[in-house]
Scaffold this active site. Sequence first.
Site, short mmCIF file in Angstrom:
data_model
loop_
_atom_site.label_atom_id
_atom_site.label_comp_id
_atom_site.label_asym_id
_atom_site.label_seq_id
_atom_site.Cartn_x
_atom_site.Cartn_y
_atom_site.Cartn_z
N ASP A 21 82.02 47.22 28.95
CA ASP A 21 83.37 47.67 28.67
C ASP A 21 84.33 46.67 29.34
O ASP A 21 83.95 45.96 30.28
CB ASP A 21 83.61 49.10 29.16
CG ASP A 21 84.83 49.72 28.46
OD1 ASP A 21 85.59 48.96 27.81
OD2 ASP A 21 85.03 50.94 28.55
C1 BGC Z 1 87.87 51.04 26.51
C2 BGC Z 1 86.94 50.65 25.38
C3 BGC Z 1 87.61 49.62 24.51
C4 BGC Z 1 87.99 48.43 25.35
C5 BGC Z 1 88.68 47.34 24.58
C6 BGC Z 1 88.44 49.84 27.24
O1 BGC Z 1 89.54 50.20 28.04
O2 BGC Z 1 87.20 51.88 27.42
O3 BGC Z 1 86.59 51.78 24.64
O4 BGC Z 1 86.77 49.25 23.46
O5 BGC Z 1 88.90 48.86 26.36
O6 BGC Z 1 89.95 47.73 24.22
#
Ligand code: BGC
Length: 793
Positions: free
Chosen positions: A226
């Site tokens: 993530d």
């Molecule tokens: C989120 C993810 C997301 C990523 C990219 C993170 O803050 O938890 O679900 O895909 O950001 O935006």
Amino acid sequence: MAIDVEAVLRDLDLEQKVSLLAGFDAWHTMELPGVPAMRCSDGPAGVRGTSWQGPRSASFPCGSSLGASFDPALVEEIGHALGREARSKGVNVLLAPTVNLHRTPIGGRNFECISEDPWLTARIAVGYVRGVQAEGVAACIKHFVANDTEFERMSISSEVDERTLRELYLAPFEAAVAPLDRGGAGVQALMSSYNKVNGTFASEHSELLRGVLREDWCFDGVVISDWYGTHSAAASLEAGLDLEMPGPARLRGANLLAALRDAEVTESRVDESVRRLLDLFVATGVGERGTEELVDDSVQTRDVIRRAAIAGMVLLKNDVGLLPLALDSSIALIGPNAERGQIQGGGSAKVRPNRPIGVLSAIRGRGLDVTYEQGCSIDKRLAALTGEFVVHYESGDGATADVPTDRLSLMWMDAPAAKIDKAHFGARISGSFVPAVTGDWQFGVTSVGAAVLRINGEVVVDLSSPQTGGAFFGMGSPEIRGTVALEQGVPAIVDVDYAVIEYPMLRGLLIGAAPPAGDDPVGDAVRAAAAASVAVLVVGTNDDWETEGEDRDTLSLPGRQDELIARVAQVNPNTVVVINAGSPVAMPWLDSVAAVMQVWFPGEEFGEALADVLLGIAEPGGRLPLTIPRRLEDTPAYAHHPGRNGLAVYGEGLNIGYRWYDAEEIEPLFVFGHGLGYTTFEFGPSAVAGTILTGVDVTVSITNSGSRVGSEVVQCYVEPPAGGPVRPLRTLGAFVKVVVSAGASATVTLHLDERAFSVWDVAAHGWVVPTGEYRVVVGNSSRELREAGSVTR
Ligand code: BGC
């Protein structure tokens, strides 16, 4: 340009290979000789592309709406549409679906997730992934694993026992990883979560990534961290994390080269990950598609969004048959979400929608006599100020750029303009807006970093000492408000100074504004309700209340909505409450209203979809993918949420969702699986055939006893034998949605495979079916059930 995997592996040197194991920027991997960059994008309720301010894209129903459809085939169509969207934005990997479970009804990202039930989540996720991947785009299923709330999300340790992990939280991932010919989706990528699991960060959890995912489930796709969720160079690679995102590398890059030199990890691990990445690049056409980001606003996509929105709407109550509305009704349309309608939740799932259809305009468009009153406001933060503005960016190195905008809601993960240094920049915003009414306007500033707002030269908000604890994924300040007297039609001059600070992850600035409130907005709504034949209240939350980075702290509707509903119901017995929220809300007024429908965040066709359903052109097709409790104190994780001392203890174990209410004998407000249509169904005889080892078929006959065509979701639950390991009273094992004409009957067959009867045996490290007699029950909710038969092991 096609990638020749073997040649690339042979020709790249170690430094180049290592550079592939971290991103280049927020959404791309590194470009190397013979290796173009792969592009990722969020997901799950649309495909945003590479910029928060960039080209528009279609907004799809949120996860809980898809869960409520109980229709994996329809969700597969949604997946195809998302795949097409991804291609139109040059995207190779869609960061979706989100398959964490609704462990508590106040989880901030519940709207993105599908259900409290692992089987329903799994089947919907499989449909979603199959559709996306059939379009040549990889789905990156997330967040692996036990990332079920937002409290201290970057550091909390989810303390969860192995059996609970296997039977609940891992199950949707397992189903999506399974190959297509075994009922799975062959998902090609997976995102590790921010949190720790039993003390170890998920992104370097060898037992989970290498053990469960790669060894037990034979996953050969790519694991992506993530965003900013990688915590080590060598340990994460050793554990099986392929790609650190976003770029440029923070934990990898030079650190990983040093770790390789110090023999903390071997080059063969680098090669394994590079090979997996290259295979994914080939599978998703990296380098073979255009990289331009286009708007693909197709009729086909709009049609499936509208059908899915309707298929997910859950009619909770319709005691006196008020719905569908008579076509000669005069309607008072009331509520904070009644005009625009909240189509999506907040955070990374958000897109800039193509052509959102508001509720008021859609219902007016049907030629009905409609009056509208907002009733009250629910702004957690004031809505973004709109007008004519220029953002003047200044980079730490002196470079400048001017970018026009009409909305002061800005967020940057990468550089905001060419030549501007993403880690060292600030902005001066100048422009104006024209007040629509005279009076005291409220302004709010929410900022990552320092900001000062001036209106007509006067400082209205001074946030020059940056604060944290609010929006922007938890990295922004709380909203600081100020008031200014303005005159209707006289342009107000707006200036904002946004200071240059060093901030690596993300920057953002929201300048909100609200006109002076009327003297008695609730009273105005009540008077409108009294004068109409029907009052339709569209209430709920919005993308500030349900968003990434913040859980809700109550089930109650924000603002004065409960009072508004109660007072409207007092003057008009024909009151319909439409709940426009991604998760459950408290309903203290339930007994005094005639009808209630939960519509979630249904995507950009909201207005037309709701008009179709209210007027009976379509039937609300949804069933509850979660339990609606009477009060927060009744809910499964109540004693443990949000967590203490860095730990979120999953003390309710296997009993989440309906399993908890069954075990504790608690009467919820509405049970899992409940939902009404515009017709009625009678359940007839049912039968059970087959064996647990070879598979059990359950046949159920149902009759549409009403006067119009309608759909029913036939649900089958398995009740384990007494004795043996402690288990939930019953668990969902299969479901099928069936459409039946008025007066007709249908026989449906539901299949239960061995897993529906199995428990995870920790000592044996495998699934086992405890011996005894299993009762198989069928019905149309988790409590409205009749015995279909039993099977013995
Ligand atoms: C989120 C993810 C997301 C990523 C990219 C993170 O803050 O938890 O679900 O895909 O950001 O935006």
